[in-house]
Design a protein around this motif. Sequence first.
Motif, PDB file in Angstrom:
ATOM      1  N   ILE A 145      15.854  -6.639 -40.705  1.00 26.92           N
ATOM      2  CA  ILE A 145      14.571  -6.551 -41.407  1.00 26.92           C
ATOM      3  C   ILE A 145      13.443  -6.862 -40.418  1.00 26.92           C
ATOM      4  O   ILE A 145      13.525  -7.826 -39.658  1.00 26.92           O
ATOM      5  CB  ILE A 145      14.566  -7.532 -42.605  1.00 26.92           C
ATOM      6  CG1 ILE A 145      15.614  -7.082 -43.630  1.00 26.92           C
ATOM      7  CG2 ILE A 145      13.178  -7.651 -43.222  1.00 26.92           C
ATOM      8  CD1 ILE A 145      15.903  -8.081 -44.729  1.00 26.92           C
ATOM      9  N   GLY A 146      12.428  -6.020 -40.420  1.00 32.07           N
ATOM     10  CA  GLY A 146      11.290  -6.231 -39.516  1.00 32.07           C
ATOM     11  C   GLY A 146      11.648  -6.088 -38.045  1.00 32.07           C
ATOM     12  O   GLY A 146      10.988  -6.659 -37.175  1.00 32.07           O
ATOM     13  N   SER A 156      15.159 -11.218 -36.726  1.00 29.83           N
ATOM     14  CA  SER A 156      15.363 -10.083 -37.610  1.00 29.83           C
ATOM     15  C   SER A 156      16.769 -10.131 -38.246  1.00 29.83           C
ATOM     16  O   SER A 156      16.936  -9.889 -39.450  1.00 29.83           O
ATOM     17  CB  SER A 156      15.137  -8.831 -36.771  1.00 29.83           C
ATOM     18  OG  SER A 156      15.530  -7.707 -37.418  1.00 29.83           O
ATOM     19  N   LEU A 157      17.772 -10.511 -37.456  1.00 27.04           N
ATOM     20  CA  LEU A 157      19.138 -10.632 -37.997  1.00 27.04           C
ATOM     21  C   LEU A 157      19.224 -11.807 -38.968  1.00 27.04           C
ATOM     22  O   LEU A 157      19.905 -11.739 -40.002  1.00 27.04           O
ATOM     23  CB  LEU A 157      20.163 -10.798 -36.865  1.00 27.04           C
ATOM     24  CG  LEU A 157      20.290  -9.603 -35.915  1.00 27.04           C
ATOM     25  CD1 LEU A 157      21.335  -9.875 -34.842  1.00 27.04           C
ATOM     26  CD2 LEU A 157      20.647  -8.315 -36.679  1.00 27.04           C
ATOM     27  N   PHE A 158      18.519 -12.886 -38.649  1.00 25.35           N
ATOM     28  CA  PHE A 158      18.463 -14.025 -39.579  1.00 25.35           C
ATOM     29  C   PHE A 158      17.928 -13.563 -40.933  1.00 25.35           C
ATOM     30  O   PHE A 158      18.428 -13.961 -41.991  1.00 25.35           O
ATOM     31  CB  PHE A 158      17.584 -15.149 -39.012  1.00 25.35           C
ATOM     32  CG  PHE A 158      17.118 -16.124 -40.064  1.00 25.35           C
ATOM     33  CD1 PHE A 158      17.947 -17.146 -40.502  1.00 25.35           C
ATOM     34  CD2 PHE A 158      15.856 -15.996 -40.645  1.00 25.35           C
ATOM     35  CE1 PHE A 158      17.524 -18.024 -41.508  1.00 25.35           C
ATOM     36  CE2 PHE A 158      15.423 -16.864 -41.649  1.00 25.35           C
ATOM     37  CZ  PHE A 158      16.267 -17.876 -42.084  1.00 25.35           C
ATOM     38  N   LEU A 159      16.894 -12.703 -40.899  1.00 27.49           N
ATOM     39  CA  LEU A 159      16.291 -12.239 -42.159  1.00 27.49           C
ATOM     40  C   LEU A 159      17.290 -11.455 -43.011  1.00 27.49           C
ATOM     41  O   LEU A 159      17.284 -11.570 -44.232  1.00 27.49           O
ATOM     42  CB  LEU A 159      15.043 -11.399 -41.890  1.00 27.49           C
ATOM     43  CG  LEU A 159      13.791 -12.196 -41.516  1.00 27.49           C
ATOM     44  CD1 LEU A 159      12.636 -11.257 -41.184  1.00 27.49           C
ATOM     45  CD2 LEU A 159      13.372 -13.146 -42.640  1.00 27.49           C
ATOM     46  N   ASN A 160      18.170 -10.682 -42.363  1.00 28.06           N
ATOM     47  CA  ASN A 160      19.220  -9.995 -43.144  1.00 28.06           C
ATOM     48  C   ASN A 160      20.029 -11.025 -43.937  1.00 28.06           C
ATOM     49  O   ASN A 160      20.268 -10.863 -45.140  1.00 28.06           O
ATOM     50  CB  ASN A 160      20.179  -9.229 -42.232  1.00 28.06           C
ATOM     51  CG  ASN A 160      19.546  -8.023 -41.571  1.00 28.06           C
ATOM     52  OD1 ASN A 160      18.405  -7.691 -41.868  1.00 28.06           O
ATOM     53  ND2 ASN A 160      20.278  -7.376 -40.679  1.00 28.06           N
ATOM     54  N   ASP A 161      20.457 -12.092 -43.254  1.00 26.61           N
ATOM     55  CA  ASP A 161      21.261 -13.128 -43.924  1.00 26.61           C
ATOM     56  C   ASP A 161      20.452 -13.832 -45.004  1.00 26.61           C
ATOM     57  O   ASP A 161      20.951 -14.107 -46.095  1.00 26.61           O
ATOM     58  CB  ASP A 161      21.735 -14.183 -42.912  1.00 26.61           C
ATOM     59  CG  ASP A 161      22.790 -13.620 -41.990  1.00 26.61           C
ATOM     60  OD1 ASP A 161      23.404 -12.596 -42.354  1.00 26.61           O
ATOM     61  OD2 ASP A 161      22.988 -14.188 -40.893  1.00 26.61           O
ATOM     62  N   TYR A 162      19.211 -14.111 -44.676  1.00 26.93           N
ATOM     63  CA  TYR A 162      18.344 -14.831 -45.609  1.00 26.93           C
ATOM     64  C   TYR A 162      18.149 -14.020 -46.897  1.00 26.93           C
ATOM     65  O   TYR A 162      18.269 -14.549 -48.001  1.00 26.93           O
ATOM     66  CB  TYR A 162      17.012 -15.093 -44.904  1.00 26.93           C
ATOM     67  CG  TYR A 162      15.986 -15.838 -45.716  1.00 26.93           C
ATOM     68  CD1 TYR A 162      16.120 -17.203 -45.967  1.00 26.93           C
ATOM     69  CD2 TYR A 162      14.863 -15.179 -46.223  1.00 26.93           C
ATOM     70  CE1 TYR A 162      15.156 -17.888 -46.712  1.00 26.93           C
ATOM     71  CE2 TYR A 162      13.905 -15.860 -46.962  1.00 26.93           C
ATOM     72  CZ  TYR A 162      14.058 -17.197 -47.203  1.00 26.93           C
ATOM     73  OH  TYR A 162      13.118 -17.870 -47.933  1.00 26.93           O
ATOM     74  N   TYR A 163      17.902 -12.721 -46.749  1.00 27.09           N
ATOM     75  CA  TYR A 163      17.745 -11.851 -47.924  1.00 27.09           C
ATOM     76  C   TYR A 163      19.055 -11.798 -48.722  1.00 27.09           C
ATOM     77  O   TYR A 163      19.053 -11.767 -49.944  1.00 27.09           O
ATOM     78  CB  TYR A 163      17.284 -10.443 -47.516  1.00 27.09           C
ATOM     79  CG  TYR A 163      15.758 -10.319 -47.466  1.00 27.09           C
ATOM     80  CD1 TYR A 163      15.012 -11.157 -46.652  1.00 27.09           C
ATOM     81  CD2 TYR A 163      15.084  -9.391 -48.254  1.00 27.09           C
ATOM     82  CE1 TYR A 163      13.625 -11.060 -46.617  1.00 27.09           C
ATOM     83  CE2 TYR A 163      13.699  -9.285 -48.229  1.00 27.09           C
ATOM     84  CZ  TYR A 163      12.972 -10.126 -47.405  1.00 27.09           C
ATOM     85  OH  TYR A 163      11.605 -10.031 -47.389  1.00 27.09           O
TER      86      TYR A 163
END
Length: 399
Positions: free
Chosen positions: A172-173, A182-189
């Motif tokens: 994401i982003g 950006s990979l952290f955001l995948n997990d966070y979502y």
Amino acid sequence: MATYKYVIVGGGMTADAAVKGIREVDPDGSIGLVSDENDAPYKRPPLSKGLWKDTPLESIWCKTDSRGVTLHLGRSVQSIDLRRKQVADDQGGVYTFDKLLLATGGTPRRLPFGGDRVIYFRTLRDYRALRALADQGRKFAVIGGGFIGAEIAAALAMNQKDVTMAFPEEGIGARVFPRALSLFLNDYYRQKGVTVLEEHLVIGLEDEGKRLALRLRATKDSPERRLLVDGVVAGVGIQPRAELAEKAGLAVDNGIVVDETLHAGHPDIFAAGDVAAFPSPALGRRVRVEHEDNANTMGRFAGRAMAGKAEPYRHLPFFYSDLFDLGYEAVGELDSRLETVEDWKEPYREGVVYYLKQGRVRGVLLWNVWDQVDAARRLIAEPGPHTPVSLKGRLPAAK
Ligand code: NAD
């Protein structure tokens, strides 16, 4: 035929800010605003943020007409006659001007399938369409992992919808944030209940009764997948609406080319906001910025310039977003292809990311770090050279 001292083409936040700018200098000059939207100017950010939380719809209006402006809504300007100083709309309306502002913004890019069943989320009309679907349905697909995709997926998930996000990048982003964030955001979502299909292409959309069947495929060769949903939202970027300027023979190069006082190559014609490519002294090149602060600040400068108080636009705009409980502000050039220096107080929860090019800071991401935008602008103005070591702990600056 209507005759105005000032004509503004466009009905977004830039147009509203221009009206304010004109009125700072000229309290009485007649202003006509022509917009192809049926709604008067409104604040755009709440459409993908606050309106999905507790912001009431009534609060988004700019109240442009309270400043002595005639609004011509639902009309699309088709041509500019430079010699007669007139613009003409699609319904036979002709508007004569002394000074003209092109604040035409951008049009969403479209996918080659799905037609009007895909909501290209940009306007209040699009918000209403998605809200109506969300009142009925439960399952939504969000195409794109940029600003709209990230915000709308979060908004729908926070409203108890079952959301699948699909985009071609790794995270994401990904075009903005460093890879790990950006990979952290995948997990966070995912933790927030969103199904994240990174590295996926959307290849078709079909009707299936009252629902829609979205066809997807992973970029790395895999079988096709079908997803049955109640609504599809897409945010796959915008294109500057520069056709009018182009037809009139004004310079266009990734947007309408303006000088530092926002003239579009003609003493009486100005452009501002998402559509305008302006010289940025801070970044040393021509840029086009598609965010709220630029619309507001540049629009105001354009309005003042139209009313005779031209000043160079040297502002380096900031932007911001909310992603569930995370939030950020950012300024300058946030391009994940640049060298990035990450300085986390708590990894991916609070920290600063610096974007470097040849020893100079080009952009700063303030991740859950607040009141530092001006300090970031000063850092971008420094000649450097900066290094990962010299940047550690630079921001937040002591107050
Ligand atoms: P964007 O440029 O932020 O993101 C485009 C995204 O489209 C890419 O990240 C990619 O994931 C996706 N994409 C491209 N081609 C695709 C394809 N074929 N299939 C699937 N995905 C594809 O644009 P946006 O999200 O559409 O936002 C539109 C505009 O609105 C931008 O100008 C943005 O700056 C602005 N906006 C800003 C904010 C903010 O400042 N917080 C919020 C919302 C929108």
